[in-house]
Design a protein around this motif. Sequence first.
Motif, short mmCIF file in Angstrom:
data_model
loop_
_atom_site.label_atom_id
_atom_site.label_comp_id
_atom_site.label_asym_id
_atom_site.label_seq_id
_atom_site.Cartn_x
_atom_site.Cartn_y
_atom_site.Cartn_z
N ASP A 110 0.81 -1.22 0.00
CA ASP A 110 0.00 0.00 0.00
C ASP A 110 0.85 1.28 0.00
O ASP A 110 0.36 2.36 0.27
CB ASP A 110 -0.97 0.00 1.19
N VAL A 111 2.15 1.14 -0.32
CA VAL A 111 3.04 2.31 -0.34
C VAL A 111 3.42 2.65 -1.78
O VAL A 111 3.77 1.76 -2.56
CB VAL A 111 4.32 2.03 0.49
N ARG A 112 3.33 3.93 -2.09
CA ARG A 112 3.83 4.38 -3.39
C ARG A 112 5.30 4.78 -3.23
O ARG A 112 5.62 5.65 -2.42
CB ARG A 112 3.05 5.62 -3.85
N VAL A 113 6.17 4.11 -3.98
CA VAL A 113 7.59 4.44 -3.92
C VAL A 113 7.91 5.35 -5.12
O VAL A 113 7.66 4.99 -6.26
CB VAL A 113 8.47 3.18 -3.96
N VAL A 114 8.43 6.52 -4.81
CA VAL A 114 8.65 7.53 -5.83
C VAL A 114 10.14 7.78 -6.01
O VAL A 114 10.85 8.05 -5.04
CB VAL A 114 7.95 8.85 -5.41
N GLU A 115 10.59 7.69 -7.25
CA GLU A 115 11.99 8.01 -7.56
C GLU A 115 12.04 9.24 -8.44
O GLU A 115 11.18 9.44 -9.29
CB GLU A 115 12.64 6.85 -8.32
N PHE A 116 13.08 10.04 -8.26
CA PHE A 116 13.26 11.22 -9.10
C PHE A 116 14.03 10.81 -10.35
O PHE A 116 15.04 10.13 -10.25
CB PHE A 116 14.01 12.30 -8.33
N THR A 117 13.55 11.24 -11.50
CA THR A 117 14.22 10.83 -12.73
C THR A 117 15.30 11.81 -13.15
O THR A 117 16.10 11.53 -14.03
CB THR A 117 13.20 10.68 -13.88
N ASN A 118 15.33 12.99 -12.51
CA ASN A 118 16.36 13.98 -12.82
C ASN A 118 17.29 14.09 -11.61
O ASN A 118 16.82 14.16 -10.48
CB ASN A 118 15.66 15.32 -13.09
N SER A 119 18.59 14.12 -11.85
CA SER A 119 19.52 14.15 -10.72
C SER A 119 19.57 15.52 -10.05
O SER A 119 20.11 15.66 -8.96
CB SER A 119 20.92 13.74 -11.17
N LYS A 120 19.03 16.52 -10.72
CA LYS A 120 19.05 17.87 -10.14
C LYS A 120 17.62 18.37 -9.93
O LYS A 120 16.87 18.51 -10.88
CB LYS A 120 19.79 18.84 -11.07
N ILE A 121 17.26 18.60 -8.66
CA ILE A 121 15.93 19.17 -8.39
C ILE A 121 16.17 20.64 -8.08
O ILE A 121 16.28 21.04 -6.93
CB ILE A 121 15.24 18.47 -7.21
N LEU A 122 16.29 21.42 -9.13
CA LEU A 122 16.70 22.80 -8.96
C LEU A 122 15.71 23.80 -9.53
O LEU A 122 15.20 24.65 -8.84
CB LEU A 122 18.07 23.03 -9.62
N ASP A 123 15.46 23.69 -10.83
CA ASP A 123 14.74 24.82 -11.44
C ASP A 123 13.24 24.73 -11.23
O ASP A 123 12.66 23.66 -11.03
CB ASP A 123 15.12 25.03 -12.90
N GLU A 124 12.65 25.89 -11.27
CA GLU A 124 11.25 26.06 -10.89
C GLU A 124 10.31 25.17 -11.70
O GLU A 124 9.37 24.60 -11.16
CB GLU A 124 10.84 27.52 -11.06
N ALA A 125 10.57 25.06 -13.00
CA ALA A 125 9.67 24.29 -13.86
C ALA A 125 9.69 22.82 -13.45
O ALA A 125 8.65 22.17 -13.33
CB ALA A 125 10.09 24.45 -15.32
N ASN A 126 10.89 22.32 -13.21
CA ASN A 126 11.06 20.93 -12.78
C ASN A 126 10.39 20.69 -11.43
O ASN A 126 9.67 19.70 -11.23
CB ASN A 126 12.57 20.64 -12.73
N ILE A 127 10.58 21.63 -10.52
CA ILE A 127 10.01 21.49 -9.18
C ILE A 127 8.48 21.56 -9.24
O ILE A 127 7.79 20.80 -8.56
CB ILE A 127 10.59 22.57 -8.24
N ALA A 128 7.96 22.46 -10.06
CA ALA A 128 6.51 22.58 -10.21
C ALA A 128 5.91 21.29 -10.77
O ALA A 128 4.85 20.83 -10.32
CB ALA A 128 6.17 23.76 -11.11
#
Lengths: 157, 128
Positions: free
Chosen positions: B15-33
């Motif tokens: 019952d857990v959703r495991v979430v991975e980030f596909t981009n190594s950089k979580i920086l710019d606003e568009a990506n974060i949004a």
Amino acid sequence: MPSKQRIGSAAATERSADGSTRVRTTFASDFNVARDVQRQILAAVAGHGFDAQSTFAIKLALEEAFVNAIKHGNRLDPAKQVHVDTTVTDEQAEIIIEDEGPGFDRTCVPDPTAEENLDKCSGRGILLMEAYMSSVEYSKNGRRVRMVKKNGADGKA
Amino acid sequence: MPDTSPPLAVVQNKDVRVVEFTNSKILDEANIAAIQETLNALIDEEQFPKLLLDFSTVDHLSSAALGMLINANNRIKQKNGQLRLSNIKPQIYEVFVITKLNKLFRIYPERAEALGSFTGAQQQQQPQ
């Protein structure tokens, strides 16, 4: 004789006779241009052999400083400019970023690490810049920030 | 060139959703949004959301990314859900320590340990 190389449309990278590298530019409030300038500064930093930890610190501080200048300073107004002057030597990187916004008072920014502010979504940029750079100073009413990172110096964490 | 690939990869583990980030950089606003939007959708579609964010691919993040994580945490709390973070690289973990967000989030070194920390599916699903 100093050589001057223009990379893309962003900034001028100059190699001085004394061996330092200078990245100077003025650009309208635009995150894409800021990213190009950031890349050029990081290329200069890499060229002077900064270690991975110092490079991580500079990248993080640049990200935060550009967001502060463009979003909080210039309020995303494309008529307002961001001025950048960076000098990199083998020993340190000095980065000056100035916006054309109303400025701010550092002492009035609430402490994001206070218990009551931990779940607030903003206010951590300045904290990170100050933690990761060797020194951070504000002038011109907070519109201008001068950050220095000594090569090989740890963050203050 | 704008990156149009999805910002997150999601796998279901019980019952857990495991979430991975596909981009190594979580920086710019568009990506974060884009990440925020995807996380919000995951949170909103569950009655008691259980999310594990796996940071093993993340090399850089900014204060805006921290804001996004806090937003997700607040949203999950409102629904009595659970959020865990795991596999944060030492350099990134230091950012959590400096900002004291290591006290706000439940952070685990490994994914298995984080998965084991989720509690009480049956109890939570009882009618109120």
